[in-house]
Design an enzyme around this catalytic site. Structure first.
Site, PDB file in Angstrom:
ATOM      1  N   ASP A   1     -31.363 -26.889 -51.481  1.00 59.96           N
ATOM      2  CA  ASP A   1     -30.175 -25.868 -51.409  1.00 59.96           C
ATOM      3  C   ASP A   1     -30.340 -24.864 -50.721  1.00 59.96           C
ATOM      4  O   ASP A   1     -31.466 -24.340 -50.509  1.00 59.96           O
ATOM      5  CB  ASP A   1     -30.163 -25.606 -52.861  1.00 59.96           C
ATOM      6  CG  ASP A   1     -28.847 -24.576 -53.056  1.00 59.96           C
ATOM      7  OD1 ASP A   1     -28.591 -23.762 -52.110  1.00 59.96           O
ATOM      8  OD2 ASP A   1     -28.121 -24.690 -54.028  1.00 59.96           O
TER       9      ASP A   1
ATOM     10  N   ASN B   1     -26.021 -27.750 -40.933  1.00 58.34           N
ATOM     11  CA  ASN B   1     -24.444 -28.282 -41.062  1.00 58.34           C
ATOM     12  C   ASN B   1     -23.679 -27.614 -42.610  1.00 58.34           C
ATOM     13  O   ASN B   1     -22.783 -27.359 -42.493  1.00 58.34           O
ATOM     14  CB  ASN B   1     -24.534 -29.714 -41.212  1.00 58.34           C
ATOM     15  CG  ASN B   1     -23.303 -30.277 -41.634  1.00 58.34           C
ATOM     16  OD1 ASN B   1     -22.268 -30.380 -41.126  1.00 58.34           O
ATOM     17  ND2 ASN B   1     -23.341 -30.848 -42.951  1.00 58.34           N
TER      18      ASN B   1
ATOM     19  N   TYR C   1     -14.168 -17.724 -44.474  1.00 63.55           N
ATOM     20  CA  TYR C   1     -14.760 -18.595 -43.706  1.00 63.55           C
ATOM     21  C   TYR C   1     -14.749 -18.457 -42.385  1.00 63.55           C
ATOM     22  O   TYR C   1     -15.985 -18.585 -41.473  1.00 63.55           O
ATOM     23  CB  TYR C   1     -14.015 -20.153 -44.042  1.00 63.55           C
ATOM     24  CG  TYR C   1     -14.462 -21.228 -43.023  1.00 63.55           C
ATOM     25  CD1 TYR C   1     -15.568 -21.846 -43.593  1.00 63.55           C
ATOM     26  CD2 TYR C   1     -13.710 -21.769 -42.163  1.00 63.55           C
ATOM     27  CE1 TYR C   1     -15.935 -23.087 -42.993  1.00 63.55           C
ATOM     28  CE2 TYR C   1     -14.123 -22.813 -41.353  1.00 63.55           C
ATOM     29  CZ  TYR C   1     -15.350 -23.475 -41.711  1.00 63.55           C
ATOM     30  OH  TYR C   1     -15.627 -24.531 -41.018  1.00 63.55           O
TER      31      TYR C   1
ATOM     32  N   LYS D   1     -17.994 -18.062 -39.657  1.00 65.94           N
ATOM     33  CA  LYS D   1     -18.140 -18.795 -38.531  1.00 65.94           C
ATOM     34  C   LYS D   1     -18.437 -17.883 -37.124  1.00 65.94           C
ATOM     35  O   LYS D   1     -19.149 -18.283 -36.345  1.00 65.94           O
ATOM     36  CB  LYS D   1     -17.156 -19.810 -38.086  1.00 65.94           C
ATOM     37  CG  LYS D   1     -17.187 -20.952 -39.309  1.00 65.94           C
ATOM     38  CD  LYS D   1     -18.603 -21.787 -39.632  1.00 65.94           C
ATOM     39  CE  LYS D   1     -18.466 -22.959 -40.333  1.00 65.94           C
ATOM     40  NZ  LYS D   1     -19.774 -23.552 -40.390  1.00 65.94           N
TER      41      LYS D   1
ATOM     42  N   THR E   1     -12.598 -34.463 -44.606  1.00 65.66           N
ATOM     43  CA  THR E   1     -13.809 -34.359 -45.253  1.00 65.66           C
ATOM     44  C   THR E   1     -13.305 -33.756 -46.721  1.00 65.66           C
ATOM     45  O   THR E   1     -12.393 -33.146 -46.891  1.00 65.66           O
ATOM     46  CB  THR E   1     -14.852 -33.659 -44.549  1.00 65.66           C
ATOM     47  OG1 THR E   1     -14.485 -32.144 -44.670  1.00 65.66           O
ATOM     48  CG2 THR E   1     -15.213 -34.111 -43.471  1.00 65.66           C
TER      49      THR E   1
HETATM   50  N1  LIG Z   1     -14.010 -30.851 -41.826  1.00 71.75           N
HETATM   51  C1  LIG Z   1     -13.609 -29.982 -40.731  1.00 71.75           C
HETATM   52  O1  LIG Z   1     -12.509 -30.180 -40.670  1.00 71.75           O
HETATM   53  C2  LIG Z   1     -14.432 -28.950 -40.210  1.00 71.75           C
HETATM   54  C3  LIG Z   1     -13.907 -28.281 -39.289  1.00 71.75           C
HETATM   55  C4  LIG Z   1     -14.917 -27.406 -38.452  1.00 71.75           C
HETATM   56  C5  LIG Z   1     -16.062 -27.144 -39.020  1.00 71.75           C
HETATM   57  N2  LIG Z   1     -16.596 -27.815 -40.167  1.00 71.75           N
HETATM   58  C6  LIG Z   1     -18.095 -27.486 -40.519  1.00 71.75           C
HETATM   59  O2  LIG Z   1     -18.675 -28.843 -40.707  1.00 71.75           O
HETATM   60  C7  LIG Z   1     -19.620 -28.663 -41.514  1.00 71.75           C
HETATM   61  C8  LIG Z   1     -19.734 -29.768 -42.491  1.00 71.75           C
HETATM   62  O3  LIG Z   1     -18.564 -29.567 -43.349  1.00 71.75           O
HETATM   63  P1  LIG Z   1     -17.715 -30.995 -43.894  1.00 71.75           P
HETATM   64  O4  LIG Z   1     -16.462 -30.726 -43.360  1.00 71.75           O
HETATM   65  O5  LIG Z   1     -18.507 -32.021 -43.552  1.00 71.75           O
HETATM   66  O6  LIG Z   1     -17.664 -30.761 -45.360  1.00 71.75           O
HETATM   67  P2  LIG Z   1     -18.276 -31.239 -46.703  1.00 71.75           P
HETATM   68  O7  LIG Z   1     -17.918 -32.941 -46.554  1.00 71.75           O
HETATM   69  O8  LIG Z   1     -17.779 -30.689 -47.796  1.00 71.75           O
HETATM   70  O9  LIG Z   1     -19.604 -31.341 -46.489  1.00 71.75           O
HETATM   71  C9  LIG Z   1     -20.548 -30.091 -46.807  1.00 71.75           C
HETATM   72  C10 LIG Z   1     -21.897 -30.166 -47.092  1.00 71.75           C
HETATM   73  O10 LIG Z   1     -22.392 -28.909 -47.133  1.00 71.75           O
HETATM   74  C11 LIG Z   1     -23.092 -29.163 -48.297  1.00 71.75           C
HETATM   75  N3  LIG Z   1     -23.509 -27.847 -49.109  1.00 71.75           N
HETATM   76  C12 LIG Z   1     -22.637 -26.836 -49.360  1.00 71.75           C
HETATM   77  N4  LIG Z   1     -23.376 -25.879 -50.016  1.00 71.75           N
HETATM   78  C13 LIG Z   1     -24.804 -26.117 -49.860  1.00 71.75           C
HETATM   79  C14 LIG Z   1     -25.941 -25.483 -50.223  1.00 71.75           C
HETATM   80  N5  LIG Z   1     -25.693 -24.324 -50.751  1.00 71.75           N
HETATM   81  N6  LIG Z   1     -27.105 -26.143 -49.846  1.00 71.75           N
HETATM   82  C15 LIG Z   1     -27.124 -27.271 -49.410  1.00 71.75           C
HETATM   83  N7  LIG Z   1     -26.019 -27.885 -49.068  1.00 71.75           N
HETATM   84  C16 LIG Z   1     -24.800 -27.437 -49.382  1.00 71.75           C
HETATM   85  C17 LIG Z   1     -22.347 -29.843 -49.053  1.00 71.75           C
HETATM   86  O11 LIG Z   1     -23.382 -30.547 -50.295  1.00 71.75           O
HETATM   87  P3  LIG Z   1     -22.742 -31.186 -51.765  1.00 71.75           P
HETATM   88  O12 LIG Z   1     -22.424 -32.382 -51.339  1.00 71.75           O
HETATM   89  O13 LIG Z   1     -23.905 -30.968 -52.653  1.00 71.75           O
HETATM   90  O14 LIG Z   1     -21.454 -30.238 -51.988  1.00 71.75           O
HETATM   91  C18 LIG Z   1     -22.304 -31.112 -48.178  1.00 71.75           C
HETATM   92  O15 LIG Z   1     -23.008 -32.042 -47.817  1.00 71.75           O
HETATM   93  C19 LIG Z   1     -19.515 -27.530 -42.072  1.00 71.75           C
HETATM   94  O16 LIG Z   1     -20.470 -26.496 -41.452  1.00 71.75           O
HETATM   95  C20 LIG Z   1     -18.119 -26.850 -41.828  1.00 71.75           C
HETATM   96  O17 LIG Z   1     -17.834 -25.511 -41.880  1.00 71.75           O
HETATM   97  C21 LIG Z   1     -15.666 -28.774 -40.661  1.00 71.75           C
END
Ligand SMILES: NC(=O)c1ccc[n+]([C@@H]2O[C@H](COP(=O)([O-])OP(=O)(O)OC[C@H]3O[C@@H](n4cnc5c(N)ncnc54)[C@H](OP(=O)(O)O)[C@@H]3O)[C@@H](O)[C@H]2O)c1
Length: 244
Positions: A64, A91, A165, A169, A198
């Protein structure tokens, strides 16, 4: 050992999982560590990667990113097992929206900034000694075009749901560039994966997470010196720098 050691935080699902998937498909000789906050979810993710035909060495590790003892434990374990880290991908992230009456505003901002900024600093500094043992150390921080003040003020982005958020960033971008200045022998990047389908956005993004992962994969596997430390995106038309 031959091959690189690569650790991705929050890699049990979404873009983190897709980064491991795409990188290990392209570079199976490396070892991939899925740093997760539930080992059950980590093992499920590893099983899914095996079903996708991934043959690389895969390890799940409990971390975590807000838990300093778990960060120290994970760094110690990677040190004992591998003696180095070649690539750290920060990430894991979260978002949050204060209630309309702002009664929880401090709690929401503190939580988002803690996960998305403070924890990236804590994880990066904890793994810095192991990164320094690599011949080609790299750190890729998953940011967002939402952290670009230039894009915000040019009004080219749809309205955000979560101001904390976007603030986090923008701060992550600065954190990355400050550490890059302090550690000139290492490569530091921030990337914008684009709007991906996601759990983060209720699976509403138009891009497949594997497409979103591509920018990080390119920076991870590129020749050293090909890309400068900056905020990069790849919206399907090649690598492009996002203005700060
Ligand atoms: N999706 C988009 O459109 C988008 C766009 C721009 C940037 N991003 C960035 O991409 C990255 C991944 O996001 P995603 O879209 O793939 O979201 P996601 O599917 O919700 O994945 C987020 C991940 O972060 C983990 N996490 C959250 N809090 C945590 C903690 N305290 N310790 C360890 N792990 C933790 C979650 O674990 P759990 O499964 O245990 O909750 C999950 O594995 C992020 O940095 C996000 O800001 C996403």
């Amino acid at each position: 050992m031959t091959g690189k050691v690569i650790l991705v935080t929050g890699s049990n699902q979404g873009i983190g999982f897709a980064i491991v998937q795409a990188l290990s498909q392209r570079a199976p000789e490396h070892t991939y560590i899925l740093a997760v906050r539930s080992l059950d979810f980590g093992h499920q993710a590893i099983r899914k990667l095996r079903e996708l035909g991934i043959t690389s060495r895969l390890e799940g590790i409990l971390m975590d990113v807000t838990d300093d003892a778990q960060i120290a434990g994970a760094a110690a374990r990677v040190g004992e097992k591998f003696g180095k880290l070649d690539l750290l991908v920060n990430n894991a992230a979260t978002a949050g929206v204060p209630k309309p009456d702002n009664s929880d505003i401090r709690q929401v901002y503190d939580n988002v900034l803690s996960v998305n900024v403070t924890s990236v600093a804590a994880v990066t500094y904890a793994f810095l000694p192991l990164l320094k043992k690599s011949e080609d150390p790299r750190v890729i921080n998953i940011s967002s075009a939402r952290g670009s003040i230039t894009r915000l003020t040019a009004k080219v982005m749809p309205k955000t749901i979560s101001i904390p958020y976007c603030v986090s960033k923008a701060a992550l971008n600065m954190l990355t560039m400050e550490i890059a200045e302090a550690e000139p022998e290492m490569l530091f990047y921030v990337v914008s994966p684009g709007h991906c389908k996601t759990a983060f956005n209720g699976f509403r993004g138009p891009r497949d997470p594997v497409e979103g992962a591509e920018v990080a994969v390119e920076l991870a596997l590129s020749e050293r010196g090909m890309y400068k430390s900056a905020l990069w995106e790849n919206e399907g038309n090649g690598m492009t720098e996002v203005p700060w």
